[in-house]
Write a protein that holds these residues in place. Sequence first.
Motif, PDB file in Angstrom:
ATOM      1  N   GLY A   1       0.812  -1.212   0.000  1.00 13.85           N
ATOM      2  CA  GLY A   1       0.000   0.000   0.000  1.00 13.85           C
ATOM      3  C   GLY A   1       0.842   1.256   0.000  1.00 13.85           C
ATOM      4  N   ALA A   2       0.188   2.371  -0.266  1.00 15.50           N
ATOM      5  CA  ALA A   2       0.852   3.673  -0.287  1.00 15.50           C
ATOM      6  C   ALA A   2       0.977   4.226   1.123  1.00 15.50           C
ATOM      7  CB  ALA A   2       0.074   4.639  -1.175  1.00 15.50           C
ATOM      8  N   ASN A   3       1.877   5.149   1.296  1.00 17.95           N
ATOM      9  CA  ASN A   3       2.092   5.810   2.580  1.00 17.95           C
ATOM     10  C   ASN A   3       0.811   6.504   3.053  1.00 17.95           C
ATOM     11  OD1 ASN A   3       4.410   6.694   4.446  1.00 17.95           O
ATOM     12  ND2 ASN A   3       3.395   8.642   4.027  1.00 17.95           N
ATOM     13  N   ASN A   4       0.383   6.222   4.305  1.00 18.25           N
ATOM     14  CA  ASN A   4      -0.786   6.938   4.832  1.00 18.25           C
ATOM     15  C   ASN A   4      -0.548   7.492   6.235  1.00 18.25           C
ATOM     16  OD1 ASN A   4      -1.324   4.829   6.739  1.00 18.25           O
ATOM     17  ND2 ASN A   4      -2.589   3.742   5.241  1.00 18.25           N
ATOM     18  N   GLN A   5       0.710   7.515   6.665  1.00 20.42           N
ATOM     19  CA  GLN A   5       1.050   8.093   7.969  1.00 20.42           C
ATOM     20  C   GLN A   5       2.494   8.558   7.943  1.00 20.42           C
ATOM     21  OE1 GLN A   5       1.169   5.479  11.464  1.00 20.42           O
ATOM     22  NE2 GLN A   5      -0.007   6.990  12.621  1.00 20.42           N
ATOM     23  N   GLY A   6       2.764   9.648   8.690  1.00 18.77           N
ATOM     24  CA  GLY A   6       4.125  10.173   8.716  1.00 18.77           C
ATOM     25  C   GLY A   6       4.349  11.217   7.640  1.00 18.77           C
ATOM     26  N   ARG A   7       5.579  11.626   7.496  1.00 17.84           N
ATOM     27  CA  ARG A   7       5.882  12.670   6.522  1.00 17.84           C
ATOM     28  C   ARG A   7       5.783  12.127   5.103  1.00 17.84           C
ATOM     29  NH1 ARG A   7      12.235  13.998   6.004  1.00 17.84           N
ATOM     30  NH2 ARG A   7      13.154  11.924   6.149  1.00 17.84           N
ATOM     31  N   PRO A   8       5.745  12.998   4.105  1.00 19.31           N
ATOM     32  CA  PRO A   8       5.650  12.533   2.719  1.00 19.31           C
ATOM     33  C   PRO A   8       6.778  11.561   2.375  1.00 19.31           C
ATOM     34  CG  PRO A   8       5.219  14.881   2.819  1.00 19.31           C
ATOM     35  CD  PRO A   8       5.675  14.471   4.191  1.00 19.31           C
ATOM     36  N   VAL A   9       6.429  10.510   1.684  1.00 20.85           N
ATOM     37  CA  VAL A   9       7.416   9.475   1.377  1.00 20.85           C
ATOM     38  C   VAL A   9       8.548  10.020   0.504  1.00 20.85           C
ATOM     39  CG1 VAL A   9       6.151   8.638  -0.651  1.00 20.85           C
ATOM     40  CG2 VAL A   9       7.691   7.099   0.590  1.00 20.85           C
ATOM     41  N   THR A  10       8.244  10.986  -0.355  1.00 21.36           N
ATOM     42  CA  THR A  10       9.286  11.537  -1.219  1.00 21.36           C
ATOM     43  C   THR A  10      10.363  12.259  -0.418  1.00 21.36           C
ATOM     44  OG1 THR A  10       7.832  13.449  -1.563  1.00 21.36           O
ATOM     45  CG2 THR A  10       7.835  11.746  -3.266  1.00 21.36           C
ATOM     46  N   HIS A  11       9.982  12.856   0.721  1.00 20.49           N
ATOM     47  CA  HIS A  11      10.975  13.527   1.558  1.00 20.49           C
ATOM     48  C   HIS A  11      11.936  12.503   2.156  1.00 20.49           C
ATOM     49  CE1 HIS A  11       8.190  17.259   2.329  1.00 20.49           C
ATOM     50  NE2 HIS A  11       8.363  16.994   1.061  1.00 20.49           N
ATOM     51  N   ALA A  12      11.393  11.397   2.652  1.00 25.57           N
ATOM     52  CA  ALA A  12      12.244  10.349   3.219  1.00 25.57           C
ATOM     53  C   ALA A  12      13.134   9.741   2.148  1.00 25.57           C
ATOM     54  CB  ALA A  12      11.373   9.271   3.864  1.00 25.57           C
ATOM     55  N   ARG A  13      12.551   9.485   0.983  1.00 26.08           N
ATOM     56  CA  ARG A  13      13.340   8.924  -0.123  1.00 26.08           C
ATOM     57  C   ARG A  13      14.488   9.835  -0.508  1.00 26.08           C
ATOM     58  NH1 ARG A  13      10.506   9.599  -5.599  1.00 26.08           N
ATOM     59  NH2 ARG A  13      11.243  11.710  -5.106  1.00 26.08           N
ATOM     60  N   ASP A  14      14.197  11.104  -0.708  1.00 26.92           N
ATOM     61  CA  ASP A  14      15.216  12.030  -1.192  1.00 26.92           C
ATOM     62  C   ASP A  14      16.349  12.192  -0.179  1.00 26.92           C
ATOM     63  OD1 ASP A  14      13.670  12.300  -3.423  1.00 26.92           O
ATOM     64  OD2 ASP A  14      12.860  14.272  -2.894  1.00 26.92           O
ATOM     65  N   GLU A  15      16.031  12.203   1.120  1.00 26.49           N
ATOM     66  CA  GLU A  15      17.080  12.327   2.136  1.00 26.49           C
ATOM     67  C   GLU A  15      17.966  11.090   2.154  1.00 26.49           C
ATOM     68  OE1 GLU A  15      15.823  13.476   6.018  1.00 26.49           O
ATOM     69  OE2 GLU A  15      14.720  15.249   5.297  1.00 26.49           O
ATOM     70  N   ALA A  16      17.364   9.916   2.029  1.00 27.77           N
ATOM     71  CA  ALA A  16      18.158   8.698   2.010  1.00 27.77           C
ATOM     72  C   ALA A  16      19.064   8.653   0.780  1.00 27.77           C
ATOM     73  CB  ALA A  16      17.237   7.472   2.041  1.00 27.77           C
ATOM     74  N   VAL A  17      18.526   9.006  -0.368  1.00 33.47           N
ATOM     75  CA  VAL A  17      19.316   9.011  -1.603  1.00 33.47           C
ATOM     76  C   VAL A  17      20.472   9.998  -1.499  1.00 33.47           C
ATOM     77  CG1 VAL A  17      19.254   9.612  -4.060  1.00 33.47           C
ATOM     78  CG2 VAL A  17      17.446   8.182  -3.073  1.00 33.47           C
ATOM     79  N   ALA A  18      20.240  11.151  -0.867  1.00 37.33           N
ATOM     80  CA  ALA A  18      21.294  12.151  -0.695  1.00 37.33           C
ATOM     81  C   ALA A  18      22.442  11.617   0.158  1.00 37.33           C
ATOM     82  CB  ALA A  18      20.718  13.420  -0.071  1.00 37.33           C
ATOM     83  N   ARG A  19      22.167  10.606   0.974  1.00 31.14           N
ATOM     84  CA  ARG A  19      23.198   9.985   1.816  1.00 31.14           C
ATOM     85  C   ARG A  19      23.860   8.799   1.132  1.00 31.14           C
ATOM     86  NH1 ARG A  19      19.914   8.997   7.252  1.00 31.14           N
ATOM     87  NH2 ARG A  19      21.825   7.870   7.793  1.00 31.14           N
ATOM     88  N   GLY A  20      23.604   8.627  -0.153  1.00 31.48           N
ATOM     89  CA  GLY A  20      24.252   7.561  -0.904  1.00 31.48           C
ATOM     90  C   GLY A  20      23.574   6.212  -0.788  1.00 31.48           C
ATOM     91  N   ILE A  21      22.314   6.198  -0.349  1.00 36.08           N
ATOM     92  CA  ILE A  21      21.564   4.958  -0.175  1.00 36.08           C
ATOM     93  C   ILE A  21      20.640   4.755  -1.374  1.00 36.08           C
ATOM     94  CG2 ILE A  21      19.861   3.760   1.259  1.00 36.08           C
ATOM     95  CD1 ILE A  21      20.902   5.475   3.629  1.00 36.08           C
ATOM     96  N   THR A  22      20.603   3.553  -1.895  1.00 33.92           N
ATOM     97  CA  THR A  22      19.669   3.201  -2.960  1.00 33.92           C
ATOM     98  C   THR A  22      18.444   2.531  -2.344  1.00 33.92           C
ATOM     99  OG1 THR A  22      21.396   2.930  -4.635  1.00 33.92           O
ATOM    100  CG2 THR A  22      19.331   1.767  -5.016  1.00 33.92           C
ATOM    101  N   ILE A  23      17.266   2.892  -2.833  1.00 28.43           N
ATOM    102  CA  ILE A  23      16.018   2.286  -2.360  1.00 28.43           C
ATOM    103  C   ILE A  23      15.379   1.527  -3.508  1.00 28.43           C
ATOM    104  CG2 ILE A  23      13.754   2.682  -1.319  1.00 28.43           C
ATOM    105  CD1 ILE A  23      14.880   5.402  -0.325  1.00 28.43           C
ATOM    106  N   ASN A  24      15.236   0.222  -3.338  1.00 33.38           N
ATOM    107  CA  ASN A  24      14.551  -0.613  -4.310  1.00 33.38           C
ATOM    108  C   ASN A  24      13.190  -1.012  -3.759  1.00 33.38           C
ATOM    109  OD1 ASN A  24      16.782  -0.535  -6.040  1.00 33.38           O
ATOM    110  ND2 ASN A  24      17.704  -2.328  -5.077  1.00 33.38           N
TER     111      ASN A  24
END
Length: 268
Positions: free
Chosen positions: A155-178
């Motif tokens: 399912g899609a995110n329905n609680q917490g901050r926007p998922v794109t914010h979490a994704r972008d911060e992780a990617v900025a730290r050199g982490i890949t999300i599959n």
Amino acid sequence: MLHPVRVLWLSAFVWVVTLLPIVPAQAQTEVDLALVLAVDISYSMDMDEQELQREGFAEAFRSPLVHDAIRNGMLGRIGVTYMEWAGLEDQKVIIPWTVLDNSESLMAFADRITSTPLRRAQRTSVSGAIDAAAKLFENSGLEANRKVIDVSGDGANNQGRPVTHARDEAVARGITINGLPIMLKKPGSLDDPDLDIYFRDCVIGGQGAFMVPAREKEQFQQAIKTKIILEVSGLLSPPAPLVTRAQSRDARADCMAGETRWRDRTGN
């Protein structure tokens, strides 16, 4: 005043100490890959689906193809941790960081996955899962050539901050999300009929990011195995129909769709 003999002894001691080699802090274990398996256990996943998911990950680590992929790495070892997640405050590490470098360690890891009792929890916070998974790298004790978060969910995110914010911060730290979008049911009130597109546009990201949708129960375990092999081998161009880009020019997903559906259903 110090006795002359004591002065000579102290001078000799200081001279010897300066000649001693500096011993560096104990080095972290080097691995080809540090992998967080972030596994959805929200109530939208029924017990049969959870059992399939657990067994799928276990069978992947029992697979000779996965064993070979690890052995063929530059160092021949990876580090993996298994974390289950649901709502914003519900992330639990089931198996802590474990170095897998031979068949015995891989089989033991697979057995630990299947031996833990199943549980379910409320809500779906993909952003919370990504944030919690990203923090796990900080105290892993590993020096990894690649850092990957493997997010499975239905399912899609329905609680917490926007998922794109979490994704972008992780990617900025050199982490890949599959991603492993699980699409085994007919869409319901909280389900996303285009969950694969949502994962493509809103969840996955980083160098070589891809996803493997699971649309049929019969294909579920094979999808997990394929995904683990691709992650371990570090392939940056998975074959079709795997999606390889985190965002695309024809992005169609509403990355706040899960929050909107929850608000429409509950009024909160």
